[in-house]
Design an enzyme around this catalytic site. Structure first.
Site, PDB file in Angstrom:
ATOM      1  N   GLU A 189      -8.881  12.392  12.201  1.00 27.77           N
ATOM      2  CA  GLU A 189      -8.050  11.266  12.650  1.00 27.77           C
ATOM      3  C   GLU A 189      -7.210  11.635  13.867  1.00 27.77           C
ATOM      4  OE1 GLU A 189      -5.595   7.551  10.774  1.00 27.77           O
ATOM      5  OE2 GLU A 189      -6.551   9.033   9.505  1.00 27.77           O
ATOM      6  N   GLU A 249     -11.928  10.890  -4.929  1.00 25.73           N
ATOM      7  CA  GLU A 249     -11.815  10.852  -3.468  1.00 25.73           C
ATOM      8  C   GLU A 249     -10.963  12.007  -2.959  1.00 25.73           C
ATOM      9  OE1 GLU A 249      -9.687   8.077  -0.109  1.00 25.73           O
ATOM     10  OE2 GLU A 249     -10.871   7.040  -1.642  1.00 25.73           O
ATOM     11  N   GLU A 308      -7.036  -1.890   2.807  1.00 28.85           N
ATOM     12  CA  GLU A 308      -6.334  -0.652   3.151  1.00 28.85           C
ATOM     13  C   GLU A 308      -6.424  -0.375   4.649  1.00 28.85           C
ATOM     14  OE1 GLU A 308      -6.824   4.154   2.441  1.00 28.85           O
ATOM     15  OE2 GLU A 308      -7.889   2.769   1.107  1.00 28.85           O
ATOM     16  N   LYS A 344       0.839  -1.184   0.000  1.00 23.60           N
ATOM     17  CA  LYS A 344       0.000   0.000   0.000  1.00 23.60           C
ATOM     18  C   LYS A 344       0.876   1.236   0.000  1.00 23.60           C
ATOM     19  CE  LYS A 344      -2.984   2.795   2.981  1.00 23.60           C
ATOM     20  NZ  LYS A 344      -3.644   2.946   4.290  1.00 23.60           N
TER      21      LYS A 344
END
Length: 442
Positions: free
Chosen positions: A243, A425, A287, A198
């Site tokens: 986050e 996105e 992910e 990733k």
């Protein structure tokens, strides 16, 4: 850290020449705390700090002390400096809650080699609100203030609404959307070939207004629209992050991991169906798993009784939904919140897996310096407790031109990623800052 009874004066020093920091925290009328962001006075982009969520948190202004460092040890150097500073500080705290007493606000560059570096700022005035309790902290190097003469108390008031930006224009940053889609396609090719699992690729937008930006305007707009995020400002970096990289409070360590995103439509019924599809998406679950594993592995040496949920939940924000997992543990080694943030950075949520390989791909394909985007941002108090988020949904005001700001957005790329979908996105992740910059006065 020395606690003073009323009327005492500090005699300790920092080094041989400087007086120690003197901090005083007193209760504040709850009705003032209800208007937390409105208490921040006018000033330049680097004159204020913020860490606010759902009307609670901390705001501050002025500089009693600050330090900027760079290089691979930048966070450790800040942590050591802060420990020395509060170790000799003279503190009078009449509220005794997380975030009272002397507090430093920090932001850290994503990359060790970035000229943006890492900064801790100790404001002269901090106003905090938590659980209906409001307080004022003042910090300086003068004699300890008396109860009747707390510096800044008379100046704490609700200020008029800040002015909106004028004539805002957006332009491509390092890469156009088409060029960035090409970078995503190249990353997918390398992942498919087995070079890495990733990588998180980011892009930027350049923004210019006809006059200096008032960061307070951006904070107000972000807080109104994205109240589930932490609305932050430190040294010219401003944004609203969903986050929480790490929170340390009274021995408990928590971290919220976000990875896997889908854009909301505004139709509640349709959005529920999209949330269900996100929760089943193999690409997004893969992910997310990488990101959760990286956080749990980083916290494990510092914590016992780790709680890592087996499956994520869907976090609903105003414009997007994320797969989210809250990881928790009990601190066993006394690491400060900043030291814990250092151990977590960069997580797979902003870098990729394996870290070294993903970092190399980022350096090759992004064609830009992230600055303090995707780095830790937050605060630390004198006990080492604090909250650090990841600087997402944010922009950095240009140091030499306060009418300019650079916005950032990134996406996690795995084998199943579609370049055009990732462009869409990333565009959704620009929306909070774009909307804040183009909103008009109510």
């Amino acid at each position: 850290m020395t606690s003073l009874p009323a009327g005492d004066r500090p005699t300790d020093t920092i080094g041989e020449t400087a007086a120690p920091l003197v901090s005083r925290t007193v209760p504040l009328a709850p009705e003032l705390g209800a208007a937390l962001l409105s208490l921040v006075p006018p000033g330049g982009p680097r004159d204020l700090v913020s860490w606010v969520r759902r009307g609670e948190g901390l705001v501050g202004w002025g500089r009693a002390a600050s330090l900027t460092t760079s290089g691979p040890d930048r966070m450790a150097e800040l942590d050591a400096w802060w420990a020395r500073l509060v170790g000799s500080a003279v503190v009078r705290d009449e509220v005794d809650r997380p975030g009272t007493g002397p507090v430093a606000f920090g932001s850290v560059s994503y990359a060790a080699g970035s000229p943006a570096g890492a900064t801790l700022v100790v404001p002269e005035v901090v106003v905090g609100v938590r659980g209906g309790v409001a307080w004022l902290t003042t910090v300086g190097v003068e004699q300890a203030p008396s109860v009747a003469a707390v510096p800044g108390l008379a100046e704490v008031r609700v200020h008029p609404a800040p002015p909106p930006p004028q004539d805002v224009a957006f332009s491509d940053g390092a890469l156009s959307p088409a060029q960035w889609a090409g970078a995503v396609a190249e990353a997918v090719s390398r992942i498919t070939a087995g070079s890495l699992d990733k990588v998180v690729l980011a892009r930027d937008l350049e923004v210019v207004a006809s006059g200096a930006l008032d960061v307070r305007w951006l904070l107000h707009r972000l807080a109104e629209t994205y109240d589930t995020t932490w609305v932050f400002a430190v040294d010219g970096l401003v944004g609203a992050t969903p986050e929480l990289l790490v929170r340390r409070e009274k021995g408990l360590v928590t971290s919220r991991v976000l990875a896997g995103t889908i854009r909301r439509t505004g139709d509640d019924e349709h959005d529920l169906a999209l949330a269900a599809s996100l929760a089943r998406s193999s690409k997004d679950l893969e992910e997310h798993e990488y990101a959760v594993r990286s956080v749990a592995d980083a916290l494990a040496p510092h914590c016992s009784s780790m709680n890592v949920p087996e499956a994520p939940f869907v976090l609903h924000l105003s414009n997007v939904m994320h797969l989210a997992t809250d990881v928790a543990g009990v601190l066993v080694d006394g690491a400060s919140s900043l030291a814990l943030a250092e151990s977590l950075h960069p997580s797979a949520a902003v870098c990729g897996t394996p870290t070294r390989d993903a970092d190399a791909v980022i350096a090759e394909l992004e064609h830009m310096d992230r600055g303090r985007y995707a780095g830790p941002v937050g605060w630390i108090d004198a006990t080492g407790d604090g909250e650090w988020g990841i600087a997402l949904r944010c922009g950095a005001v240009a140091e030499d031109d306060p009418s300019r700001i650079r916005l950032f957005a990134g996406c996690g790329i795995v084998a199943g990623s579609d370049p055009e979908a990732e462009v869409a996105e990333s565009s959704a992740k620009f929306v909070p800052m774009r909307d804040a910059l183009t909103a008009t006065a109510p």
